[in-house]
Every structure is written in C-alpha cells, then in structure tokens.
Design a protein around this motif. Structure first.
Motif, PDB file in Angstrom:
ATOM      1  N   ALA A 270       1.147  -1.393   0.009  1.00  7.01           N
ATOM      2  CA  ALA A 270      -0.167   0.527   0.273  1.00  7.01           C
ATOM      3  C   ALA A 270       0.814   1.475   0.212  1.00  7.01           C
ATOM      4  CB  ALA A 270      -1.351   0.129   0.971  1.00  7.01           C
ATOM      5  N   MET A 271       1.639   1.236   0.927  1.00  6.84           N
ATOM      6  CA  MET A 271       2.913   2.092   0.765  1.00  6.84           C
ATOM      7  C   MET A 271       3.167   2.860  -0.705  1.00  6.84           C
ATOM      8  SD  MET A 271       2.427   4.094   3.461  1.00  6.84           S
ATOM      9  CE  MET A 271       1.253   3.892   4.081  1.00  6.84           C
ATOM     10  N   ASN A 272       4.029   1.186  -1.017  1.00  2.91           N
ATOM     11  CA  ASN A 272       4.129   1.883  -2.425  1.00  2.91           C
ATOM     12  C   ASN A 272       3.694   2.341  -3.395  1.00  2.91           C
ATOM     13  OD1 ASN A 272       6.714   0.875  -1.961  1.00  2.91           O
ATOM     14  ND2 ASN A 272       6.612  -1.966  -2.295  1.00  2.91           N
ATOM     15  N   GLY A 273       2.095   1.672  -3.370  1.00  4.72           N
ATOM     16  CA  GLY A 273       0.990   2.509  -4.171  1.00  4.72           C
ATOM     17  C   GLY A 273       0.661   3.720  -3.844  1.00  4.72           C
ATOM     18  N   CYS A 274       0.994   4.464  -2.909  1.00  6.88           N
ATOM     19  CA  CYS A 274       0.198   5.330  -2.278  1.00  6.88           C
ATOM     20  C   CYS A 274       1.849   6.562  -3.038  1.00  6.88           C
ATOM     21  CB  CYS A 274       0.942   5.631  -0.700  1.00  6.88           C
ATOM     22  SG  CYS A 274      -0.192   5.466  -0.151  1.00  6.88           S
ATOM     23  N   ARG A 275       3.532   5.871  -3.325  1.00  8.01           N
ATOM     24  CA  ARG A 275       4.528   6.610  -3.639  1.00  8.01           C
ATOM     25  C   ARG A 275       4.444   6.432  -5.234  1.00  8.01           C
ATOM     26  NH1 ARG A 275       6.877   2.818  -0.164  1.00  8.01           N
ATOM     27  NH2 ARG A 275       7.755   4.217   1.838  1.00  8.01           N
ATOM     28  N   GLU A 276       3.677   5.520  -5.373  1.00  8.28           N
ATOM     29  CA  GLU A 276       3.701   5.836  -6.714  1.00  8.28           C
ATOM     30  C   GLU A 276       2.451   6.728  -7.397  1.00  8.28           C
ATOM     31  OE1 GLU A 276       1.651   2.601 -11.072  1.00  8.28           O
ATOM     32  OE2 GLU A 276       1.533   2.324  -8.765  1.00  8.28           O
ATOM     33  N   ARG A 277       1.340   7.148  -7.067  1.00  9.69           N
ATOM     34  CA  ARG A 277       0.270   8.177  -6.980  1.00  9.69           C
ATOM     35  C   ARG A 277       0.909   9.165  -7.115  1.00  9.69           C
ATOM     36  NH1 ARG A 277      -0.882   2.527  -6.744  1.00  9.69           N
ATOM     37  NH2 ARG A 277      -3.519   2.253  -7.029  1.00  9.69           N
ATOM     38  N   LEU A 278       1.746  10.039  -5.576  1.00 10.63           N
ATOM     39  CA  LEU A 278       2.706  10.761  -5.572  1.00 10.63           C
ATOM     40  C   LEU A 278       3.488  11.267  -7.053  1.00 10.63           C
ATOM     41  CD1 LEU A 278       3.488  10.611  -1.919  1.00 10.63           C
ATOM     42  CD2 LEU A 278       1.524  12.004  -3.094  1.00 10.63           C
ATOM     43  N   ASP A 279       4.245  10.017  -7.393  1.00 16.90           N
ATOM     44  CA  ASP A 279       5.025  10.268  -8.773  1.00 16.90           C
ATOM     45  C   ASP A 279       4.532  10.346  -9.426  1.00 16.90           C
ATOM     46  OD1 ASP A 279       7.171   9.647  -6.769  1.00 16.90           O
ATOM     47  OD2 ASP A 279       7.681   7.796  -7.660  1.00 16.90           O
ATOM     48  N   LYS A 280       2.833  10.314 -10.394  1.00 19.13           N
ATOM     49  CA  LYS A 280       2.256  10.522 -10.611  1.00 19.13           C
ATOM     50  C   LYS A 280       1.707  12.072 -10.424  1.00 19.13           C
ATOM     51  CE  LYS A 280       2.042   5.881 -13.050  1.00 19.13           C
ATOM     52  NZ  LYS A 280       1.320   4.440 -12.753  1.00 19.13           N
ATOM     53  N   LYS A 281       1.942  12.777  -9.951  1.00 14.50           N
ATOM     54  CA  LYS A 281       1.336  13.669  -9.571  1.00 14.50           C
ATOM     55  C   LYS A 281       0.321  13.897  -8.486  1.00 14.50           C
ATOM     56  CE  LYS A 281       4.794  16.510 -12.304  1.00 14.50           C
ATOM     57  NZ  LYS A 281       5.388  16.778 -10.898  1.00 14.50           N
ATOM     58  N   VAL A 282      -0.680  13.065  -8.453  1.00 10.55           N
ATOM     59  CA  VAL A 282      -1.612  12.618  -7.940  1.00 10.55           C
ATOM     60  C   VAL A 282      -1.614  12.341  -6.063  1.00 10.55           C
ATOM     61  CG1 VAL A 282      -4.211  11.730  -7.815  1.00 10.55           C
ATOM     62  CG2 VAL A 282      -2.677  11.473  -9.834  1.00 10.55           C
ATOM     63  N   SER A 283      -3.063  13.588  -5.398  1.00 17.67           N
ATOM     64  CA  SER A 283      -2.529  13.434  -4.258  1.00 17.67           C
ATOM     65  C   SER A 283      -2.889  12.138  -3.080  1.00 17.67           C
ATOM     66  CB  SER A 283      -3.253  14.879  -3.695  1.00 17.67           C
ATOM     67  OG  SER A 283      -2.472  15.389  -3.781  1.00 17.67           O
ATOM     68  N   VAL A 284      -2.648  11.532  -2.197  1.00 19.63           N
ATOM     69  CA  VAL A 284      -2.673   9.954  -2.013  1.00 19.63           C
ATOM     70  C   VAL A 284      -3.906  10.537   0.030  1.00 19.63           C
ATOM     71  CG1 VAL A 284      -1.546   9.151  -2.692  1.00 19.63           C
ATOM     72  CG2 VAL A 284      -0.671   9.958  -0.621  1.00 19.63           C
ATOM     73  N   MET A 285      -4.348   9.493  -0.091  1.00 19.85           N
ATOM     74  CA  MET A 285      -5.940  10.235   1.404  1.00 19.85           C
ATOM     75  C   MET A 285      -5.281   9.319   1.798  1.00 19.85           C
ATOM     76  SD  MET A 285      -7.780  11.958   3.113  1.00 19.85           S
ATOM     77  CE  MET A 285      -8.388  11.745   4.397  1.00 19.85           C
ATOM     78  N   LEU A 286      -5.351   9.771   3.825  1.00 21.37           N
ATOM     79  CA  LEU A 286      -5.068   8.594   4.621  1.00 21.37           C
ATOM     80  C   LEU A 286      -5.605   8.762   6.013  1.00 21.37           C
ATOM     81  CD1 LEU A 286      -1.481   9.129   2.963  1.00 21.37           C
ATOM     82  CD2 LEU A 286      -1.908   6.550   4.022  1.00 21.37           C
ATOM     83  N   PHE A 287      -5.988   8.476   6.383  1.00 22.00           N
ATOM     84  CA  PHE A 287      -6.735   9.094   8.322  1.00 22.00           C
ATOM     85  C   PHE A 287      -5.581   8.754   9.208  1.00 22.00           C
ATOM     86  CE2 PHE A 287     -10.787   8.329   5.462  1.00 22.00           C
ATOM     87  CZ  PHE A 287     -11.402   9.754   5.882  1.00 22.00           C
ATOM     88  N   PRO A 288      -4.907   9.294   9.166  1.00 24.22           N
ATOM     89  CA  PRO A 288      -3.496   8.324  10.499  1.00 24.22           C
ATOM     90  C   PRO A 288      -3.844   8.248  11.806  1.00 24.22           C
ATOM     91  CG  PRO A 288      -4.048  10.854  10.298  1.00 24.22           C
ATOM     92  CD  PRO A 288      -4.836  10.652   9.331  1.00 24.22           C
ATOM     93  N   GLU A 289      -4.946   8.504  12.576  1.00 19.73           N
ATOM     94  CA  GLU A 289      -5.996   7.191  13.283  1.00 19.73           C
ATOM     95  C   GLU A 289      -6.214   6.251  13.027  1.00 19.73           C
ATOM     96  OE1 GLU A 289      -8.927   9.558  15.486  1.00 19.73           O
ATOM     97  OE2 GLU A 289      -9.352  10.229  13.244  1.00 19.73           O
ATOM     98  N   GLY A 290      -5.995   5.466  12.166  1.00 22.08           N
ATOM     99  CA  GLY A 290      -6.320   4.470  11.273  1.00 22.08           C
ATOM    100  C   GLY A 290      -7.646   3.523  11.394  1.00 22.08           C
ATOM    101  N   THR A 291      -8.464   3.920  12.482  1.00 27.09           N
ATOM    102  CA  THR A 291      -9.624   3.854  12.305  1.00 27.09           C
ATOM    103  C   THR A 291     -11.036   5.151  12.821  1.00 27.09           C
ATOM    104  OG1 THR A 291     -11.035   1.984  12.597  1.00 27.09           O
ATOM    105  CG2 THR A 291      -9.530   2.937  14.662  1.00 27.09           C
ATOM    106  N   ARG A 292     -12.119   4.820  12.588  1.00 32.46           N
ATOM    107  CA  ARG A 292     -13.261   6.123  12.687  1.00 32.46           C
ATOM    108  C   ARG A 292     -12.597   6.237  14.568  1.00 32.46           C
ATOM    109  NH1 ARG A 292     -18.359   3.581  10.508  1.00 32.46           N
ATOM    110  NH2 ARG A 292     -16.963   2.564   9.016  1.00 32.46           N
ATOM    111  N   SER A 293     -13.379   7.445  14.700  1.00 30.85           N
ATOM    112  CA  SER A 293     -13.247   7.719  16.437  1.00 30.85           C
ATOM    113  C   SER A 293     -14.373   6.703  16.808  1.00 30.85           C
ATOM    114  CB  SER A 293     -13.000   8.892  16.652  1.00 30.85           C
ATOM    115  OG  SER A 293     -13.406   8.989  17.627  1.00 30.85           O
ATOM    116  N   LEU A 294     -15.091   6.262  18.362  1.00 31.54           N
ATOM    117  CA  LEU A 294     -15.858   5.645  18.377  1.00 31.54           C
ATOM    118  C   LEU A 294     -17.022   6.639  19.127  1.00 31.54           C
ATOM    119  CD1 LEU A 294     -14.423   2.210  19.936  1.00 31.54           C
ATOM    120  CD2 LEU A 294     -16.215   2.450  17.338  1.00 31.54           C
ATOM    121  N   ASP A 295     -15.445   7.779  19.907  1.00 32.37           N
ATOM    122  CA  ASP A 295     -16.814   8.826  20.718  1.00 32.37           C
ATOM    123  C   ASP A 295     -16.254  10.122  20.271  1.00 32.37           C
ATOM    124  OD1 ASP A 295     -13.879   9.289  21.460  1.00 32.37           O
ATOM    125  OD2 ASP A 295     -14.329   8.163  23.337  1.00 32.37           O
TER     126      ASP A 295
END
Length: 257
Positions: free
Chosen positions: A149-174
């Motif tokens: 997945a990280m390699n996939g992100c690098r590939e998209r960035l190299d092709k001048k397309v942004s990538v979107m990530l949720f750094p929490e990893g999962t949605r907040s429960l509260d």
C-alpha cells in the motif's frame, strides 16, 4: 425559530427520518449503478495519457456531490485554504469520525487516491469504481499489504496525484481525536511532499454506527494550510505528526465551538 431549528424539527422526527433515509439509500444505489459505465468510459478514453487515473477518480468522487444534492437530510460544506494547483501532490490527512467522512471529503474540488481497507474493494459496483479510480487497497495488520500500500501511495504521488489517509487508522468511537500513526508522515518526508491537513466536523452525527437511518446534519470539511516537508528527515517524523495533529485539534475546537 431559526432555519436550522425548523429544518431539524421538520425532517428530524422518526417517521420523516426513516422515509427520507430509505429514499437517500435508494438514490445512492441508483447513482452508483449509473456511475459505473460513466467512469468506465472515462477510464478507457483517458488511459493513454492519464497514467495517474486522475480523471476517472475525479468523476467517481462527483457521485458523492450528486447524492448530497438529492439527500434533504444532509448539508455539506467545504471551507479553508484554496488549492491553486490540483496536480501538485499532497499527502492529505484528516480526522476520522464516520463512514460519511469519505462522502464529505469527496466534495473537495480536486482528486486524490484513497488508502482504503480491503473490504470496500469487495463490494459490488463500489469496488469496481475504486479499482478504476486507482484507489489503494490495504489489509489491516498484514505487513506485506502495508508495504504494498505504501508503494502504491508513492506511485500515485510520483504521477502527481495526491493520496488521502486517515492517520488514526480507524474511525473514532466517541468523537475524540485518536493518536496518529507514523505512516502518512514518513511517506510525506520520503517523497518530499507537503502534508495537507483536513478537519472534519459533523459526520459522526450524520450516520451513527449501528443505525441505517441518517440524521439531519450540517457537516463541514476545512482545508488547513499545507505543511512543507522539504529538508525534513526520518528524525522529524514525530514532530511532524504532533504538529499536524495539534493543528487539526485546534481547528476542530474552533469549528465545534
């Protein structure tokens, strides 16, 4: 009585909410069915020159805009920093309140590829759209999948397309903002791409976990100032992660206050 209070009173009663939720889900399904051949045509036509699949992805996200127009229960708003060059690649990060985050963030007027858990790719039609759009598959807890997945992100960035990530990893429960993981910030530093923080508010109320019915909601995504990573090294990951999280925390307090 304010317009907002009147709307809540008119649409928020149990009968109206149930009927309108059924309508909104029906419309969502119909739009997805219509969108599959449209995105397929754009994918085929643009394939020779659009290696980053920018335009199929851009059209895919527009279905969220159309759905919100036809859903009287939800009102979405975008605000904040205007991005002048949509083809400058960013590592976009956001707090994660709900499944609805994805529908709201898709209203932003540029394309970015989403790092999404594998389950979404298994859904009929939606999974096809995600594949044609070039979104990135992730199996949680699988080391090989994370590397891929990280390699996939690098590939998209190299092709001048942004990538979107949720750094929490999962949605907040509260509703509280969880701790951020290193991945997005390591990626931004390694690629020399700016971090673009987003603050999302109101989506948790739009569709609560365990209930298929939607709620009357005003939700907003706010684009914050990009954080440059030029000159940073892996030793700066922790500081970058902390700075980004604090910016989102402070902005959420303003939005909710």
């Amino acid at each position: 009585m304010s317009v907002s209070a009147f709307r809540q009173r008119l649409l928020g009663n149990p009968v109206a909410r149930t009927v309108l939720s059924a309508w909104a889900w029906l419309v969502f399904g119909i739009i997805i069915i219509i969108w599959v051949p449209l995105v397929f045509v754009v994918w085929v036509v643009t394939a020779p020159f659009d290696k980053g699949r920018y335009w199929p992805g851009y059209l895919f996200r527009r279905l969220c805009v159309v759905h919100q127009w036809l859903n009287p229960l939800w009102r979405f708003r975008t605000s904040g920093v205007k991005i002048d060059d949509p083809r400058r690649p960013y590592v976009v990060v956001s707090n994660h309140e709900s499944f609805v985050d994805m529908l709201l963030i898709s209203h932003l007027p540029w394309e970015m590829k989403w790092l999404s858990k594998e389950d979404f790719f298994k859904y009929p039609l939606v999974g096809w759209l995600m594949r044609m759009a070039g979104d990135i598959r992730l199996v949680r807890g699988n080391k090989e999948s994370i590397i891929s997945a990280m390699n996939g992100c690098r590939e998209r960035l190299d092709k001048k397309v942004s990538v979107m990530l949720f750094p929490e990893g999962t949605r907040s429960l509260d509703g509280t903002l969880g701790e951020f993981k290193d991945g997005a910030f390591r990626l931004a530093i390694e690629q020399g791409c700016p971090i673009l923080p987003l603050a999302v508010s109101g989506t948790r109320e739009a569709l609560q976990k365990g209930d298929w019915r939607m709620n009357v909601t005003n939700a907003e995504v706010r684009v914050l100032e990009p954080i440059e990573t030029t000159g940073l090294t892996k030793d700066d990951i922790e500081a970058l992660r902390y700075r980004t999280r604090q910016l989102i925390v402070d902005e959420l307090a303003k939005m909710k206050g």
